[in-house]
Design a protein around this motif. Structure first.
Motif, PDB file in Angstrom:
ATOM      1  N   TRP A 184      25.018   2.700   3.312  1.00 12.43           N
ATOM      2  CA  TRP A 184      24.476   2.269   2.022  1.00 12.43           C
ATOM      3  C   TRP A 184      24.563   3.343   0.942  1.00 12.43           C
ATOM      4  CZ3 TRP A 184      23.979  -2.634   1.170  1.00 12.43           C
ATOM      5  CH2 TRP A 184      23.677  -3.507   2.225  1.00 12.43           C
ATOM      6  N   GLU A 185      25.113   4.494   1.263  1.00  9.48           N
ATOM      7  CA  GLU A 185      25.210   5.596   0.307  1.00  9.48           C
ATOM      8  C   GLU A 185      26.091   5.202  -0.886  1.00  9.48           C
ATOM      9  OE1 GLU A 185      24.704   8.707  -1.724  1.00  9.48           O
ATOM     10  OE2 GLU A 185      23.837   8.872   0.289  1.00  9.48           O
ATOM     11  N   HIS A 186      25.554   5.410  -2.097  1.00  7.47           N
ATOM     12  CA  HIS A 186      26.291   5.116  -3.330  1.00  7.47           C
ATOM     13  C   HIS A 186      26.415   6.338  -4.230  1.00  7.47           C
ATOM     14  CE1 HIS A 186      26.024   0.407  -3.566  1.00  7.47           C
ATOM     15  NE2 HIS A 186      26.572   0.844  -2.452  1.00  7.47           N
ATOM     16  N   GLY A 187      26.155   7.512  -3.668  1.00  2.00           N
ATOM     17  CA  GLY A 187      26.290   8.738  -4.449  1.00  2.00           C
ATOM     18  C   GLY A 187      24.991   9.438  -4.732  1.00  2.00           C
ATOM     19  N   GLU A 188      23.880   8.879  -4.261  1.00  2.00           N
ATOM     20  CA  GLU A 188      22.594   9.522  -4.508  1.00  2.00           C
ATOM     21  C   GLU A 188      22.472  10.849  -3.765  1.00  2.00           C
ATOM     22  OE1 GLU A 188      23.038   6.497  -3.382  1.00  2.00           O
ATOM     23  OE2 GLU A 188      22.078   5.036  -4.727  1.00  2.00           O
ATOM     24  N   GLN A 189      22.977  10.879  -2.539  1.00  2.00           N
ATOM     25  CA  GLN A 189      22.933  12.092  -1.721  1.00  2.00           C
ATOM     26  C   GLN A 189      24.302  12.760  -1.609  1.00  2.00           C
ATOM     27  OE1 GLN A 189      19.964  13.159  -0.690  1.00  2.00           O
ATOM     28  NE2 GLN A 189      19.024  11.318  -1.587  1.00  2.00           N
ATOM     29  N   ASP A 190      25.349  11.968  -1.668  1.00  2.00           N
ATOM     30  CA  ASP A 190      26.708  12.488  -1.506  1.00  2.00           C
ATOM     31  C   ASP A 190      27.569  11.950  -2.646  1.00  2.00           C
ATOM     32  OD1 ASP A 190      29.320  13.088  -0.774  1.00  2.00           O
ATOM     33  OD2 ASP A 190      28.991  12.701   1.360  1.00  2.00           O
ATOM     34  N   GLN A 191      27.972  12.825  -3.545  1.00  2.00           N
ATOM     35  CA  GLN A 191      28.736  12.413  -4.722  1.00  2.00           C
ATOM     36  C   GLN A 191      30.071  11.766  -4.367  1.00  2.00           C
ATOM     37  OE1 GLN A 191      27.958  12.524  -8.138  1.00  2.00           O
ATOM     38  NE2 GLN A 191      25.912  12.817  -7.310  1.00  2.00           N
ATOM     39  N   ASN A 192      30.603  12.064  -3.191  1.00  2.00           N
ATOM     40  CA  ASN A 192      31.873  11.471  -2.783  1.00  2.00           C
ATOM     41  C   ASN A 192      31.801   9.949  -2.676  1.00  2.00           C
ATOM     42  OD1 ASN A 192      33.276  13.922  -2.534  1.00  2.00           O
ATOM     43  ND2 ASN A 192      32.433  14.261  -0.479  1.00  2.00           N
TER      44      ASN A 192
END
Length: 269
Positions: free
Chosen positions: A129-137
């Motif tokens: 679910w990562e959309h860049g909040e923790q990982d800019q990639n």
């Protein structure tokens, strides 16, 4: 091929969920499934009895993992694992390895089903679910955005994102000279599940994955991500790997997969 997971799921009607959401009091699972399908036909004015994604229960998740020069075909979990264990294993794999996901119709079906089942069971899937909040990639390339490629839905892309252009995996596999489905069809999974044939369902799912993987290789060739030599190397590597497997469904697939398929395609280039 670097860190690519070609995947597929098989599902049956979620009769327990159907009882809760539709207030059905029947004790017989088959009767509940039939009633849910009947209600779906009414809802769609006879167009389909295929249930909405949230009323599908996952009974198999299979995948082919390309990791550098290695390839592996398997199904997540054990044959008798419950749904929560299968879905957890899938999202844990993504958490550990962050592969590119490749599917056929995965954006419209497989992933929405997995979303709802993870929600039902409270399964964490932070990287997915990562959309860049923790990982800019992940800001401009994540798993859930339609036009990003951390998930590549081949059906969606090849149809130019137009519903009128979509095709079944079976038809495209046969068009390309691939074996297509073996053993059963998706419409028969519920019948086989009721008969306790879970291993057969997993095998059927793995064959779908093999067809999807070979369509994916052809797509990577046509868009220039693989040249002809690399394309042939990938096919040869996969064939060699499958030759080392002794399961009947794998051997049947190999028998029906023409060895000169890539040579024939070269003749017309």
């Amino acid at each position: 091929m670097q860190n690519v997971l070609v995947f597929d799921i098989e599902t049956v009607p979620d009769v327990a969920g159907g009882r809760r959401t539709h207030g059905i009091e029947l004790a017989d699972d088959a009767g509940v499934a039939e009633l849910l399908q009947h209600q779906r036909r009414i809802e769609t004015q006879g167009a389909t009895e295929f249930l909405r994604p949230y009323l599908h229960r996952v009974v198999a998740i299979s995948a082919l993992w390309w990791q550098g020069g290695q390839v592996k075909l398997s199904s997540f979990g054990k044959v008798d694992d419950d749904e929560a264990a299968l879905v957890t294993a899938f999202f844990q794999f993504i958490q550990r390895h962050a592969p590119q996901l490749v599917s056929w119709n995965g954006a419209a079906f497989d992933l929405p089903v997995l979303h709802y089942r993870a929600l039902l069971h409270g399964i964490p899937a932070a990287r997915y679910w990562e959309h860049g909040e923790q990982d800019q990639n992940y800001r401009w390339n994540n798993y859930t955005s339609r036009y990003h490629e951390r998930h590549l839905d081949l059906m969606d892309v090849l149809s130019a994102y137009q519903a009128r252009n979509v095709a079944r995996l079976q038809d495209i596999a046969l068009l390309l000279g691939l074996p297509g489905k073996l053993g059963m069809s998706g419409a028969e999974v519920w019948t086989h599940y009721q008969a306790g044939e879970l291993a057969g369902i997993r095998h059927y799912c793995e064959v779908d994955v093999l067809n999807t993987a070979l369509v994916h290789l052809r797509f990577e060739l046509t868009r220039g991500h693989l040249d002809r030599s690399a394309y042939d190397v990938c096919q040869t590597r996969l064939r060699s790997y499958l030759q080392g497997r002794d399961e009947a469904h794998v051997q049947e697939f190999l028998t029906l997969w023409p060895e000169n398929l890539h040579v024939a395609s070269q003749a017309h280039s």
